[in-house]
Design an enzyme around this catalytic site. Structure first.
Site, PDB file in Angstrom:
ATOM      1  N   LYS B 101       0.871  -1.180   0.000  1.00 32.21           N
ATOM      2  CA  LYS B 101       0.000   0.000   0.000  1.00 32.21           C
ATOM      3  C   LYS B 101       0.902   1.222   0.000  1.00 32.21           C
ATOM      4  O   LYS B 101       1.592   1.504   0.977  1.00 32.21           O
ATOM      5  CB  LYS B 101      -0.914   0.016   1.236  1.00 32.21           C
ATOM      6  CG  LYS B 101      -1.715   1.304   1.328  1.00 32.21           C
ATOM      7  CD  LYS B 101      -2.543   1.416   2.591  1.00 32.21           C
ATOM      8  CE  LYS B 101      -2.862   2.880   2.856  1.00 32.21           C
ATOM      9  NZ  LYS B 101      -3.682   3.078   4.045  1.00 32.21           N
ATOM     10  N   GLY B 162      -8.106   9.138   9.692  1.00 32.67           N
ATOM     11  CA  GLY B 162      -8.389   9.207  11.126  1.00 32.67           C
ATOM     12  C   GLY B 162      -9.427  10.236  11.524  1.00 32.67           C
ATOM     13  O   GLY B 162      -9.683  10.428  12.708  1.00 32.67           O
ATOM     14  N   ALA B 188      -9.520   5.559   4.033  1.00 30.11           N
ATOM     15  CA  ALA B 188      -9.419   6.658   5.002  1.00 30.11           C
ATOM     16  C   ALA B 188     -10.668   7.522   5.085  1.00 30.11           C
ATOM     17  O   ALA B 188     -11.280   7.846   4.072  1.00 30.11           O
ATOM     18  CB  ALA B 188      -8.231   7.562   4.714  1.00 30.11           C
ATOM     19  N   GLY B 189     -11.006   7.871   6.303  1.00 31.50           N
ATOM     20  CA  GLY B 189     -12.071   8.838   6.555  1.00 31.50           C
ATOM     21  C   GLY B 189     -13.399   8.249   6.996  1.00 31.50           C
ATOM     22  O   GLY B 189     -14.274   8.973   7.472  1.00 31.50           O
ATOM     23  N   ASN B 210      -9.234   1.790   9.487  1.00 32.24           N
ATOM     24  CA  ASN B 210      -8.500   1.425  10.695  1.00 32.24           C
ATOM     25  C   ASN B 210      -9.120   2.094  11.919  1.00 32.24           C
ATOM     26  O   ASN B 210      -9.728   1.457  12.777  1.00 32.24           O
ATOM     27  CB  ASN B 210      -7.027   1.823  10.539  1.00 32.24           C
ATOM     28  CG  ASN B 210      -6.130   1.273  11.643  1.00 32.24           C
ATOM     29  OD1 ASN B 210      -4.958   1.049  11.422  1.00 32.24           O
ATOM     30  ND2 ASN B 210      -6.619   1.029  12.849  1.00 32.24           N
ATOM     31  N   THR B 211      -9.036   3.433  11.953  1.00 29.35           N
ATOM     32  CA  THR B 211      -9.458   4.159  13.154  1.00 29.35           C
ATOM     33  C   THR B 211     -10.937   3.934  13.491  1.00 29.35           C
ATOM     34  O   THR B 211     -11.289   3.850  14.673  1.00 29.35           O
ATOM     35  CB  THR B 211      -9.198   5.674  12.967  1.00 29.35           C
ATOM     36  OG1 THR B 211      -7.897   5.838  12.423  1.00 29.35           O
ATOM     37  CG2 THR B 211      -9.270   6.408  14.290  1.00 29.35           C
TER      38      THR B 211
END
Lengths: 66, 259
Positions: B101, B162, B188-189, B210-211
């Site tokens: 990635k 995040g 992301a986001g 992830n977050t």
């Protein structure tokens, strides 16, 4: 001889190889990868790789990340 | 119905890709990943702590490359050169695995991608035999350019890494999708399950997060919710949504009413 390992200066006996360096630094010998002076050392040659004065090493592992 | 995700010639049942950062401990990571059903799992590459306890567990001890596709990232890299070096180390670390990635960041505040450096790194990595999944801005032209360079998946952000702000510009994601010939994965986001569903309803091939899971109050429960959200969003996309109308349209017959 003096090496730079992950940004820190490390003193080790002349003629040492990677196997000895990893022992001295207490770094596991599996699941790591090493770059020597900007070039990645193939795993198959890792432990026997002989180091020389002023070598610059980056020793990395996988950690949690996104 | 078989509806598999194909990336670089490998097929996956799950369209949810997860990161392994920000968890309390390895056990919480393991339980969350298990609940997510993810088959592609990202890791970061970092300097080994000198003098660490060599018996300390390693993330690869429980994320076996036999069970998961391990996707090393270049998070934290701000130049093409740093990202390429990281990928080369990751390939050696993961015994020849070429899938990476690519993520080249622009600044610490936004964590927006540095697109000139991303394009440069993508080109060199593809030439060096890497299979590149690339984190990028949601610019349709740059996304297409990355595809043209040979990236195996293009991964525009939904909003800053995040942030949990969800898909801020669905129209751009749609424009990217309309021209894409490789899997488009929102990376992301995403903040909660509905964000993941929206990405899938737009037609994305998957979502990487992830977050949203790691920082939920109950990460494993959120992982399960995300799994369902991805599946239902995908099904809704395949089913094809009804046309939107400006005014009401009764669901019950208008004839035969009692007077």
């Amino acid at each position: 001889m003096l090496l730079k390992v992950n940004g820190d200066s490390v003193e080790i006996d002349d003629g040492s190889n990677m196997d000895q360096l990893l022992d001295v630094l207490e770094i596991p010998k599996t699941k790591v990868a090493v770059e020597l002076n900007g070039v990645v050392i193939p795993n198959s040659e890792l432990l026997g790789k002989v180091l020389k004065d002023q070598d610059i090493l980056e020793i990395v592992r996988a950690i949690g990340g996104g | 119905m078989d509806d598999l995700l194909t990336i670089a010639g490998r097929t996956y049942n799950s369209r949810l890709l997860v990161g392994t950062g920000k968890y309390k401990d390895f056990e919480e990571t393991r339980l969350s990943i298990e609940a997510s059903g993810a088959e592609i799992v990202t890791v970061a590459i970092r300097r080994t702590n000198i003098g660490q306890d060599s018996s300390e567990p390693n993330i690869l001890d429980f994320l076996s490359p036999d069970k998961f596709t391990i996707l090393p990232n270049t998070a934290g890299c701000y130049t093409a050169e740093e990202a390429i070096r990281t990928c080369k180390l990751a390939r050696e670390l993961l015994e020849g695995n070429n899938l990476v990635k690519l993520e080249v960041l622009g600044d610490k505040e936004t964590l927006y991608p540095n697109m000139p450096e991303t394009l440069k790194a993508a080109k060199d990595l593809v030439q060096d035999g890497f299979e590149v999944m690339v984190y990028c801005s949601d610019d349709p032209l740059l996304a297409k350019e990355l595809e043209g360079l040979g990236c195996v998946s293009v991964m525009p952000l939904a909003s800053p890494i995040g942030s949990g702000l969800g898909i801020q510009n669905p129209h751009n994601i749609e424009m990217i999708l309309s021209k894409a010939e490789v899997p488009i994965i929102v990376d992301a986001g995403v903040g909660t399950a509905s964000d993941a569903s929206i990405a899938m309803e737009l037609g994305c091939a998957g979502v990487l997060m992830n977050t949203a899971i790691a920082k939920a109050q109950e990460p494993a429960l959120m992982a399960q919710a995300m799994k369902k959200a991805i599946e239902s969003g995908r099904q809704a996309y395949l089913a094809g949504r009804m046309e939107k109308k400006s005014y009401a349209s009764p669901s019950s017959p208008t004839k035969g009413l009692i007077k």
